[in-house]
Design an enzyme around this catalytic site. Structure first.
Site, PDB file in Angstrom:
ATOM      1  N   ILE A 127       0.884  -1.172   0.000  1.00 43.75           N
ATOM      2  CA  ILE A 127       0.000   0.000   0.000  1.00 43.75           C
ATOM      3  C   ILE A 127       0.921   1.221   0.000  1.00 43.75           C
ATOM      4  O   ILE A 127       1.741   1.392   0.902  1.00 43.75           O
ATOM      5  CB  ILE A 127      -0.987  -0.034   1.195  1.00 43.75           C
ATOM      6  N   TYR A 128       0.836   1.978  -1.060  1.00 43.29           N
ATOM      7  CA  TYR A 128       1.728   3.129  -1.231  1.00 43.29           C
ATOM      8  C   TYR A 128       0.942   4.336  -1.749  1.00 43.29           C
ATOM      9  O   TYR A 128       0.129   4.204  -2.666  1.00 43.29           O
ATOM     10  CB  TYR A 128       2.813   2.834  -2.285  1.00 43.29           C
ATOM     11  N   GLY A 151      -4.439   6.897   1.672  1.00 43.86           N
ATOM     12  CA  GLY A 151      -4.066   5.630   2.311  1.00 43.86           C
ATOM     13  C   GLY A 151      -5.252   5.051   3.066  1.00 43.86           C
ATOM     14  O   GLY A 151      -5.524   3.848   2.996  1.00 43.86           O
ATOM     15  N   ASN A 204       9.496   1.262  10.091  1.00 43.26           N
ATOM     16  CA  ASN A 204       8.575   2.115   9.330  1.00 43.26           C
ATOM     17  C   ASN A 204       7.485   2.625  10.291  1.00 43.26           C
ATOM     18  O   ASN A 204       6.340   2.199  10.267  1.00 43.26           O
ATOM     19  CB  ASN A 204       7.963   1.317   8.171  1.00 43.26           C
ATOM     20  N   TYR A 207      -1.387   1.924  10.603  1.00 45.53           N
ATOM     21  CA  TYR A 207      -2.128   0.662  10.732  1.00 45.53           C
ATOM     22  C   TYR A 207      -2.786   0.554  12.114  1.00 45.53           C
ATOM     23  O   TYR A 207      -3.930   0.105  12.228  1.00 45.53           O
ATOM     24  CB  TYR A 207      -1.199  -0.538  10.500  1.00 45.53           C
TER      25      TYR A 207
HETATM   26  C1  LIG Z   1       1.344   4.609   5.102  1.00 42.71           C
HETATM   27  C2  LIG Z   1       0.629   5.391   4.005  1.00 42.71           C
HETATM   28  C3  LIG Z   1       0.035   4.429   2.991  1.00 42.71           C
HETATM   29  C4  LIG Z   1      -0.491   6.218   4.660  1.00 42.71           C
HETATM   30  O1  LIG Z   1      -1.199   6.903   3.642  1.00 42.71           O
HETATM   31  P1  LIG Z   1      -1.645   8.448   3.767  1.00 42.71           P
HETATM   32  O2  LIG Z   1      -2.516   8.714   2.606  1.00 42.71           O
HETATM   33  O3  LIG Z   1      -0.458   9.296   3.946  1.00 42.71           O
HETATM   34  O4  LIG Z   1      -2.451   8.464   5.133  1.00 42.71           O
HETATM   35  P2  LIG Z   1      -3.871   9.107   5.373  1.00 42.71           P
HETATM   36  O5  LIG Z   1      -3.857  10.540   4.975  1.00 42.71           O
HETATM   37  O6  LIG Z   1      -4.900   8.251   4.708  1.00 42.71           O
HETATM   38  O7  LIG Z   1      -4.021   8.961   6.951  1.00 42.71           O
HETATM   39  C5  LIG Z   1      -5.150   8.234   7.397  1.00 42.71           C
HETATM   40  C6  LIG Z   1      -5.338   8.326   8.859  1.00 42.71           C
HETATM   41  O8  LIG Z   1      -4.249   7.694   9.529  1.00 42.71           O
HETATM   42  C7  LIG Z   1      -3.693   8.604  10.440  1.00 42.71           C
HETATM   43  N1  LIG Z   1      -2.271   8.403  10.460  1.00 42.71           N
HETATM   44  C8  LIG Z   1      -1.425   8.520   9.418  1.00 42.71           C
HETATM   45  N2  LIG Z   1      -0.176   8.262   9.847  1.00 42.71           N
HETATM   46  C9  LIG Z   1      -0.268   7.992  11.159  1.00 42.71           C
HETATM   47  C10 LIG Z   1       0.688   7.668  12.165  1.00 42.71           C
HETATM   48  N3  LIG Z   1       1.979   7.583  11.913  1.00 42.71           N
HETATM   49  N4  LIG Z   1       0.243   7.441  13.422  1.00 42.71           N
HETATM   50  C11 LIG Z   1      -1.087   7.525  13.723  1.00 42.71           C
HETATM   51  N5  LIG Z   1      -2.021   7.850  12.810  1.00 42.71           N
HETATM   52  C12 LIG Z   1      -1.600   8.072  11.553  1.00 42.71           C
HETATM   53  C13 LIG Z   1      -4.064   9.980   9.944  1.00 42.71           C
HETATM   54  O9  LIG Z   1      -4.100  10.894  11.020  1.00 42.71           O
HETATM   55  C14 LIG Z   1      -5.459   9.741   9.386  1.00 42.71           C
HETATM   56  O10 LIG Z   1      -6.402   9.680  10.443  1.00 42.71           O
HETATM   57  P3  LIG Z   1      -7.987   9.937  10.196  1.00 42.71           P
HETATM   58  O11 LIG Z   1      -8.401   8.987   9.104  1.00 42.71           O
HETATM   59  O12 LIG Z   1      -8.598   9.606  11.527  1.00 42.71           O
HETATM   60  O13 LIG Z   1      -8.107  11.361   9.801  1.00 42.71           O
HETATM   61  C15 LIG Z   1       1.588   6.395   3.309  1.00 42.71           C
HETATM   62  O14 LIG Z   1       2.175   7.188   4.265  1.00 42.71           O
HETATM   63  C16 LIG Z   1       2.673   5.733   2.466  1.00 42.71           C
HETATM   64  O15 LIG Z   1       2.493   5.478   1.292  1.00 42.71           O
HETATM   65  N6  LIG Z   1       3.862   5.523   3.076  1.00 42.71           N
HETATM   66  C17 LIG Z   1       5.037   5.042   2.344  1.00 42.71           C
HETATM   67  C18 LIG Z   1       4.897   3.624   1.878  1.00 42.71           C
HETATM   68  C19 LIG Z   1       4.719   2.687   3.001  1.00 42.71           C
HETATM   69  O16 LIG Z   1       5.385   2.770   4.027  1.00 42.71           O
HETATM   70  N7  LIG Z   1       3.797   1.751   2.804  1.00 42.71           N
HETATM   71  C20 LIG Z   1       3.524   0.724   3.756  1.00 42.71           C
HETATM   72  C21 LIG Z   1       4.484  -0.380   3.560  1.00 42.71           C
HETATM   73  S1  LIG Z   1       4.100  -1.683   4.692  1.00 42.71           S
END
Ligand SMILES: CC(C)(COP(=O)(O)OP(=O)(O)OC[C@H]1O[C@@H](n2cnc3c(N)ncnc32)[C@H](O)[C@@H]1OP(=O)(O)O)[C@@H](O)C(=O)NCCC(=O)NCCS
Length: 170
Positions: free
Chosen positions: A95-96, A107, A134, A141
């Site tokens: 998931i990226y 995300g 990470n 998650y």
């Molecule tokens: C992880 C990832 C997919 C999250 O996607 P994103 O679009 O940035 O996250 P979102 O904007 O959807 O955040 C969703 C929710 O999670 C929360 N959240 C995001 N990061 C968080 C963290 N580190 N700790 C707690 N909550 C978090 C946000 O506050 C938001 O909360 P809400 O829905 O209650 O408002 C993105 O950061 C990513 O692509 N990271 C790099 C690739 C990666 O690491 N992938 C996973 C490999 S296992």
């Protein structure tokens, strides 16, 4: 507005470019270049992408924003899962979201889609592996109801890393 759509077999090139770019963007600066290169040489080839897209138990989805790919998701069912291969489970293998679109709930939308898919198929849980360092993804998650239940080794080049295995019961 962000929309999700299934990645088609003839989009292997686009998927390959996006997945390689996001992998390098997020993980290249945190690891030895030789290990990143070694992993990418095996993981990101046109042939591997075709194989993954052709697997009937794997599904890829793009998150589209203004006509551009902003993120992607890979789901594995049954024997396509990288571990356990439990018929009653769904693995989120990847998931990226591209860096410029972080924090826009893309995300969240992708992960919700994965959970809804598992509920619709009457599965028992959704699971995934995430690198122990990470922290952002682990927090993301946890925020969405996933808990660590195990761990395993993951080889990045010659670097033995620990992946936490997290799951959300349905
Ligand atoms: C992880 C990832 C997919 C999250 O996607 P994103 O679009 O940035 O996250 P979102 O904007 O959807 O955040 C969703 C929710 O999670 C929360 N959240 C995001 N990061 C968080 C963290 N580190 N700790 C707690 N909550 C978090 C946000 O506050 C938001 O909360 P809400 O829905 O209650 O408002 C993105 O950061 C990513 O692509 N990271 C790099 C690739 C990666 O690491 N992938 C996973 C490999 S296992």
């Amino acid at each position: 507005m962000v929309t999700l759509r299934k990645v088609e077999l003839d989009e292997a090139g686009l998927l390959l470019d996006f997945s390689k770019k996001t992998f390098y963007d997020f993980f290249a600066h945190l690891n030895e270049p030789a290990n990143i290169e070694a992993y990418a040489l095996v993981a990101f080839t046109p042939q591997k992408m075709q194989e993954e897209l052709s697997n009937p138990n794997s599904e890829f989805y793009f998150a589209m924003l203004n006509g551009q790919v902003a993120g992607y998701l890979k789901l594995n069912f049954a024997d396509a899962q990288t571990e356990f291969r439990d018929e009653k489970a769904l693995e989120v293998e990847r998931i990226y979201v591209s860096g410029e679109h972080h924090g826009k709930h893309i995300g969240r939308q992708l992960l919700k889609f994965a959970v809804d898919t598992a509920i619709n198929r009457q599965l028992d849980y959704v699971w995934l592996g995430v690198w122990e360092h990470n922290y952002k993804a682990i927090g993301f998650y946890q925020h969405h109801g996933f808990e660590v239940f195990s761990s395993h080794e993951f080889l990045l080049g010659d670097d033995r890393q620990i992946d936490l295995l997290m799951r959300r019961m349905l």
